[in-house]
Design a protein around this motif. Structure first.
Motif, PDB file in Angstrom:
ATOM      1  N   GLY A  53      34.882  57.839  -0.442  1.00  0.00           N
ATOM      2  CA  GLY A  53      34.254  58.960   0.233  1.00  0.00           C
ATOM      3  C   GLY A  53      33.348  58.491   1.365  1.00  0.00           C
ATOM      4  O   GLY A  53      33.313  57.318   1.724  1.00  0.00           O
ATOM      5  N   GLY A 156      30.250  59.043  -6.617  1.00  0.00           N
ATOM      6  CA  GLY A 156      29.882  60.263  -5.902  1.00  0.00           C
ATOM      7  C   GLY A 156      30.425  61.445  -6.689  1.00  0.00           C
ATOM      8  O   GLY A 156      31.042  61.260  -7.750  1.00  0.00           O
ATOM      9  N   HIS A 162      34.452  66.580  -9.487  1.00  0.00           N
ATOM     10  CA  HIS A 162      35.113  65.297  -9.804  1.00  0.00           C
ATOM     11  C   HIS A 162      34.189  64.123  -9.516  1.00  0.00           C
ATOM     12  O   HIS A 162      33.252  64.229  -8.719  1.00  0.00           O
ATOM     13  N   ARG A 192      46.037  59.145  -7.499  1.00  0.00           N
ATOM     14  CA  ARG A 192      44.881  58.323  -7.147  1.00  0.00           C
ATOM     15  C   ARG A 192      44.774  57.287  -8.271  1.00  0.00           C
ATOM     16  O   ARG A 192      45.050  57.611  -9.438  1.00  0.00           O
ATOM     17  N   LYS A 215      26.937  70.093  -1.993  1.00  0.00           N
ATOM     18  CA  LYS A 215      26.988  69.592  -3.383  1.00  0.00           C
ATOM     19  C   LYS A 215      25.964  70.325  -4.273  1.00  0.00           C
ATOM     20  O   LYS A 215      25.895  70.080  -5.475  1.00  0.00           O
TER      21      LYS A 215
HETATM   22  C1  6PG Z   1      36.880  59.077  -3.352  1.00  0.00           C
HETATM   23  C2  6PG Z   1      35.652  58.952  -4.183  1.00  0.00           C
HETATM   24  C3  6PG Z   1      35.219  60.299  -4.652  1.00  0.00           C
HETATM   25  C4  6PG Z   1      33.967  60.590  -3.842  1.00  0.00           C
HETATM   26  C5  6PG Z   1      33.631  62.047  -3.850  1.00  0.00           C
HETATM   27  C6  6PG Z   1      32.475  62.336  -2.881  1.00  0.00           C
HETATM   28  O1  6PG Z   1      37.771  58.229  -3.445  1.00  0.00           O
HETATM   29  O2  6PG Z   1      36.885  60.019  -2.543  1.00  0.00           O
HETATM   30  O3  6PG Z   1      35.594  57.988  -5.041  1.00  0.00           O
HETATM   31  O4  6PG Z   1      34.948  60.401  -6.012  1.00  0.00           O
HETATM   32  O5  6PG Z   1      32.872  59.839  -4.363  1.00  0.00           O
HETATM   33  O6  6PG Z   1      34.785  62.766  -3.454  1.00  0.00           O
HETATM   34  O7  6PG Z   1      32.928  62.045  -1.587  1.00  0.00           O
HETATM   35  P1  6PG Z   1      31.919  62.180  -0.328  1.00  0.00           P
HETATM   36  O8  6PG Z   1      30.934  61.068  -0.470  1.00  0.00           O
HETATM   37  O9  6PG Z   1      32.804  61.991   0.875  1.00  0.00           O
HETATM   38  O10 6PG Z   1      31.292  63.546  -0.415  1.00  0.00           O
END
Ligand code: 6PG
Length: 262
Positions: A53, A156, A162, A192, A215
């Motif tokens: 992310g 995250g 999730h 994934r 969030k």
């Molecule tokens: C991924 C992450 C996912 C991420 C969340 C938050 O591969 O995308 O591991 O779990 O932590 O989706 O994403 P953001 O930091 O972009 O909001």
């Protein structure tokens, strides 16, 4: 800077609200340096699983470029893994490895052999998961039924609740034996590769990085709502013998009750 005046969330989790994403990144960097200094003997590797992310980007940049932080991390013994990876090659724009390469490894002196990426270029996602699991078993020298214990895992959350690639209603949520699985995500029509909840919960320290107004609703549900892990997989994360820290900024904490906020 002392990390103090926190509030406890569910199951002893610590919820620390800070001003913004910059402050999340700075605080997380301090936590990671501290944790790396707590791994005892200098020979023992410091194992950290990165999150994907966008939220971790600034933390990565700080780790590799902020002089005081860069000088404090024992890079030679730091081993980098991932909590999850998209089913794409390492140079793909969606690759979590590519994001870390650009934001962290481009500036941090990490020996190449200390970077343990998921070989998600493998066309068969299950084979990529198996290969990554094999690498974990070998690196952590695991016997049958044993779990790796990461020194630190960064996570995250998505607006759907999730974490890593444990998405609501997906098969990976039920996994109790495997360390890594290829999880089919219907809404993205793709697999994934993700660490499973037992591995995440075996870490010594789990740090959630949560930033932004988008969030706020889901964070309130996760921390203050009913326990519904099928709908809110981030609720599965309750380290068995480890610390859980929620590093959240004011925008993400906007819906939390005062009792849980700093
Ligand atoms: C991924 C992450 C996912 C991420 C969340 C938050 O591969 O995308 O591991 O779990 O932590 O989706 O994403 P953001 O930091 O972009 O909001």
């Amino acid at each position: 800077m002392p990390i103090d005046n926190k509030r406890s969330g569910p199951d002893g989790a610590v919820v620390k609200m800070v001003k913004d994403l910059d402050e999340i990144s700075r605080t997380a960097a301090v936590m990671i340096v501290r944790q790396s200094n707590e791994t005892g003997s200098s020979a023992k590797p410091f194992t950290i699983a990165l999150s994907g992310g966008s939220t971790p980007r600034r933390l990565h940049e700080r780790l590799g470029r902020e002089p005081s932080v860069r000088a404090s991390l024992p890079w030679e013994k730091c081993h980098f893994f991932w909590g999850d990876e998209r089913h794409v090659p390492p140079d793909h724009s969606q690759s979590n490895y590519r994001m870390a390469r650009e934001t962290l490894f481009a500036s941090a002196p990490v020996p190449a052999q200390n970077i343990h990426r998921v070989h998600a270029e493998e066309s068969d996602a299950a084979a990529a998961a198996e290969r990554y699991e094999h690498e974990l078993r070998s690196f952590f020298n695991l016997g049958p039924g044993q779990l790796p214990r990461f020194d630190c895992i960064l996570l995250g959350i998505g607006a759907d609740g999730h974490t890593a690639s444990l998405f609501p209603g997906t098969n990976a949520l039920q996994e109790t034996r495997r360390l890594v699985v290829a999880n089919w995500i219907e809404k993205f029509q793709t697999h994934r590769i993700t660490l499973t909840a037992p591995v995440l919960n075996n870490a010594a320290l789990v740090i959630f990085l949560v930033s932004g107004k988008d969030k706020a609703e889901v964070l309130k549900e996760i921390l203050e709502g009913d326990f519904r892990p099928q709908l809110l997989p981030a609720q599965l994360i309750r380290p068995v013998q480890g610390k859980l820290l929620w590093l959240v900024d004011q925008a993400a904490a906007g819906c939390l009750t005062d009792s849980i906020k700093v």
